[in-house]
Design a protein around this motif. Structure first.
Motif, PDB file in Angstrom:
ATOM      1  N   UNK A  73       0.827  -1.201   0.000  1.00 36.00           N
ATOM      2  CA  UNK A  73       0.000   0.000   0.000  1.00 36.00           C
ATOM      3  C   UNK A  73       0.863   1.253   0.000  1.00 36.00           C
ATOM      4  N   UNK A  74       0.330   2.296  -0.603  1.00 33.73           N
ATOM      5  CA  UNK A  74       0.950   3.623  -0.541  1.00 33.73           C
ATOM      6  C   UNK A  74       0.173   4.457   0.467  1.00 33.73           C
ATOM      7  N   UNK A  75       0.883   5.274   1.245  1.00 28.18           N
ATOM      8  CA  UNK A  75       0.248   6.173   2.195  1.00 28.18           C
ATOM      9  C   UNK A  75       0.847   7.569   2.030  1.00 28.18           C
ATOM     10  N   UNK A  76       0.004   8.571   2.098  1.00 31.56           N
ATOM     11  CA  UNK A  76       0.508   9.942   2.016  1.00 31.56           C
ATOM     12  C   UNK A  76      -0.381  10.879   2.815  1.00 31.56           C
ATOM     13  N   UNK A  77       0.260  11.832   3.493  1.00 30.28           N
ATOM     14  CA  UNK A  77      -0.466  12.882   4.210  1.00 30.28           C
ATOM     15  C   UNK A  77      -0.521  14.164   3.390  1.00 30.28           C
ATOM     16  N   UNK A  78      -0.076  14.106   2.146  1.00 32.22           N
ATOM     17  CA  UNK A  78      -0.037  15.282   1.268  1.00 32.22           C
ATOM     18  C   UNK A  78      -1.180  15.231   0.263  1.00 32.22           C
ATOM     19  N   UNK A  79      -2.009  16.267   0.233  1.00 37.20           N
ATOM     20  CA  UNK A  79      -3.094  16.333  -0.749  1.00 37.20           C
ATOM     21  C   UNK A  79      -2.536  16.426  -2.165  1.00 37.20           C
ATOM     22  N   UNK A  80      -1.409  17.132  -2.329  1.00 37.04           N
ATOM     23  CA  UNK A  80      -0.800  17.240  -3.660  1.00 37.04           C
ATOM     24  C   UNK A  80      -0.377  15.867  -4.165  1.00 37.04           C
ATOM     25  N   UNK A  81       0.302  15.103  -3.321  1.00 36.22           N
ATOM     26  CA  UNK A  81       0.703  13.760  -3.722  1.00 36.22           C
ATOM     27  C   UNK A  81      -0.516  12.902  -4.018  1.00 36.22           C
TER      28      UNK A  81
END
Length: 295
Positions: A73-81
């Protein structure tokens, strides 16, 4: 079977998305890992990359190598990403199923796009940490969203949008706003916009475009928004805390993208259940029309 070149291309797309989300320029990343800017652009375009270089990039961007490789899984806290990855996946998709309230962004009007930057800025409190950076990121997010719509309008991908009658009613009452404490004049204008968006959805139900399906749910909706994206036999589940409607959120939360079989299957079952009970076609249009009349 996925070819090596397709894997490299997907790796490059993830590199670019996570680099954009970090706020780092190509020059900064290239300098940090000891390559030229041209080399970094080649990596992002899908050129082979050595493991040691990939490890340096992952460390600098604050992500794991497995995330950049798309393993698990990929996780990101960035809306841009997040929106970058969503755009990249949609560019290759055959069909998408959307549970992003109150309505799918892809189905919104040009007027929605004109007011969205204002709503996003309103949603960031004056005391928010790194507020200036969050405001600066709005233009980058809008550019990504514009590309998403352009791709959808250009390609023949199928879209299934499941909307909640309760969320639509709240959208009509509050208006298209980023915060509650707006003047009566502004609130009235934003209620006009939300009404126009719902009327636009009604029009699409009554005069459907090929490939678009819209269902209206009376039952409780899942607490989190998610989207299922299919390309051939490949399926990706996208879960996100980020919202582009009323009381938008582009700062807080962690989004997840996964192709793992079990979560994809479980969410497909949720979609099948919701769709089977949804009000469709004339029934769905009548339900939304009543909400517009009552609000």
């Amino acid at each position: 079977m996925i070819s090596d070149q397709e894997r490299l291309s997907a790796l490059g797309e993830r590199l670019r998305a996570y680099r954009l989300g970090s706020g780092q320029s190509p020059e900064q990343v290239a300098r940090k890992i000891g390559v030229s800017r041209a080399a970094l652009y080649r990596y992002e375009a899908g050129a082979p990359i050595r493991v040691d270089k990939l490890a340096r990039i992952a460390t600098f961007l604050g992500v794991s190598i497995t995330t950049l490789l798309g393993a698990g899984s990929e996780h990101t806290a960035s809306a841009i990403t997040f929106f970058s990855r969503l755009q990249q996946l949609e560019e290759q998709s055959d069909d998408i199923t959307v549970l992003f309230g109150p309505v799918s962004y892809l189905l919104t009007t040009d007027e929605f796009d004109r007011f969205l930057p204002r709503v996003l800025k309103e949603s960031i409190p004056p005391e928010a940490p790194q507020r200036a950076r969050s405001i600066q990121e709005i233009s980058a997010i809008m550019n990504i969203l514009a590309r998403r719509k352009a791709v959808w309008q250009r390609r023949e991908m199928r879209v299934t949008s499941i909307v909640s009658a309760a969320e639509i009613e709240q959208f009509l009452r509050s208006g298209f706003v980023g915060k509650p404490d707006l003047s009566p004049r502004v609130r009235q204008e934003r209620q006009r916009i939300s009404r126009a968006e719902v009327e636009h959805i009604i029009a699409m139900i009554e005069n459907p475009r090929p490939g678009i399906r819209i269902g209206v749910i009376e039952d409780s909706m899942p607490g989190g928004s998610f989207q299922l994206i299919r390309h051939g036999r490949s399926k990706v589940l996208v879960q996100s805390p980020f919202r582009l409607g009323s009381f938008a959120n582009i700062r807080l939360g962690v989004a997840q993208l996964t192709a793992s079989e079990e979560p994809v299957r479980l969410h497909e079952e949720v979609v099948d259940s919701l769709w089977s009970h949804a009000l469709k076609e004339a029934a769905g249009a009548r339900r939304l029309s009543r909400l517009v009349q009552e609000n």
